[in-house]
Design a protein around this motif. Structure first.
Motif, PDB file in Angstrom:
ATOM      1  N   ALA A 196       0.842  -1.185   0.000  1.00  0.00           N
ATOM      2  CA  ALA A 196       0.000   0.000   0.000  1.00  0.00           C
ATOM      3  C   ALA A 196       0.885   1.246   0.000  1.00  0.00           C
ATOM      4  O   ALA A 196       1.855   1.328   0.746  1.00  0.00           O
ATOM      5  CB  ALA A 196      -0.922  -0.015   1.208  1.00  0.00           C
TER       6      ALA A 196
ATOM      7  N   ASP B 206      -5.231   2.062  -3.198  1.00  0.00           N
ATOM      8  CA  ASP B 206      -4.385   0.876  -3.033  1.00  0.00           C
ATOM      9  C   ASP B 206      -5.104  -0.453  -3.254  1.00  0.00           C
ATOM     10  O   ASP B 206      -4.475  -1.438  -3.629  1.00  0.00           O
ATOM     11  CB  ASP B 206      -3.793   0.864  -1.611  1.00  0.00           C
TER      12      ASP B 206
ATOM     13  N   TRP C 144      -1.404  -2.672  -7.228  1.00  0.00           N
ATOM     14  CA  TRP C 144      -2.515  -2.517  -6.299  1.00  0.00           C
ATOM     15  C   TRP C 144      -3.086  -3.894  -5.972  1.00  0.00           C
ATOM     16  O   TRP C 144      -2.656  -4.897  -6.531  1.00  0.00           O
ATOM     17  CB  TRP C 144      -3.591  -1.572  -6.846  1.00  0.00           C
TER      18      TRP C 144
END
Length: 226
Positions: free
Chosen positions: A5, A79, A108
């Motif tokens: 992230a 994310d 992601w």
């Protein structure tokens, strides 16, 4: 490799979808998805933004809210893409595996609550690929069963494909002309000149049309196939 992230806490886009039929039959579909996504995001400590496609099917990925969400994820403005069920996202094995590959390449993560798919963890990423592989395997099985069933029918003498709608005398004419040495084009030209309609009622005979008649089951029954 599991994507990291870029934001702390991670920014999740919770995707909601109902089809037109679902939307018409019940207003509870979106509310239930919303509640599940909010609860999961709270449990994980993620920032959540909900995006919604109401009245869209999952036959492909061409949906405005999903397209925008994927663009934001690719640009690292979020994310995680999170859905309550895989079928909210896609019913296509090809599309799902494409999304998995896209998530890995662009950095992601994808989370599907119903199947334990969670590419933020190694175990969840493995589960994602298991789901994709099993779906592909099932499609292959269905295809093989269909192929075997058609082969069995053919072996039993069952005619396959569309019924022959040409008069038998037209089939006999094509077979006799071809067996007599006529070219495909000359047969087609003669049928057009005589105004003989095709199986679909048209007046244009092409080489491919004549060949199809000659190779048809009706022609085989006349002994035209060699």
């Amino acid at each position: 490799m599991t994507p990291d992230a870029r934001h702390q806490p991670p920014r999740a886009l919770g995707y909601l979808r109902v089809s037109t039929e679902e939307q018409a039959s019940s207003g509870a579909g979106l509310a239930a998805q919303r509640a599940a996504l909010e609860a999961e995001a709270q449990r994980r400590g993620w920032d959540l933004e909900l995006v919604e496609d109401a009245g869209y099917s999952a036959k492909n990925l061409n949906r405005p809210a999903l397209t925008e969400a994927l663009t934001r994820l690719d640009a690292h403005r979020a994310d995680v893409l999170m859905v309550t069920k895989l079928d909210r996202l896609s019913r296509s094995v090809h599309d799902f595996t494409g999304l998995l590959d896209r998530a890995q390449r662009r950095g992601w993560s994808l989370v599907c609550l119903d199947l334990g798919v969670d590419t933020t963890t190694p175990a969840g990423e493995l589960q994602a690929h298991v789901v994709a592989s099993m779906a592909h395997y099932e499609r292959r099985l269905i295809g093989q069963r269909t192929k075997d069933a058609l082969a069995a029918k053919k072996a039993a003498g069952v005619r396959l494909g569309r019924p022959q709608s040409l008069p038998l005398e037209v089939v006999r004419r094509v077979v006799a002309a071809r067996d007599g040495g006529a070219t495909w084009q000359s047969i087609a030209d003669a049928l057009v000149a005589d105004g003989v309609p095709t199986a679909r009622g048209g007046t244009t005979w092409r080489v491919s049309t004549v060949q199809s008649v000659y190779k048809s089951q009706a022609a085989a029954d006349l002994g035209g196939m060699r």
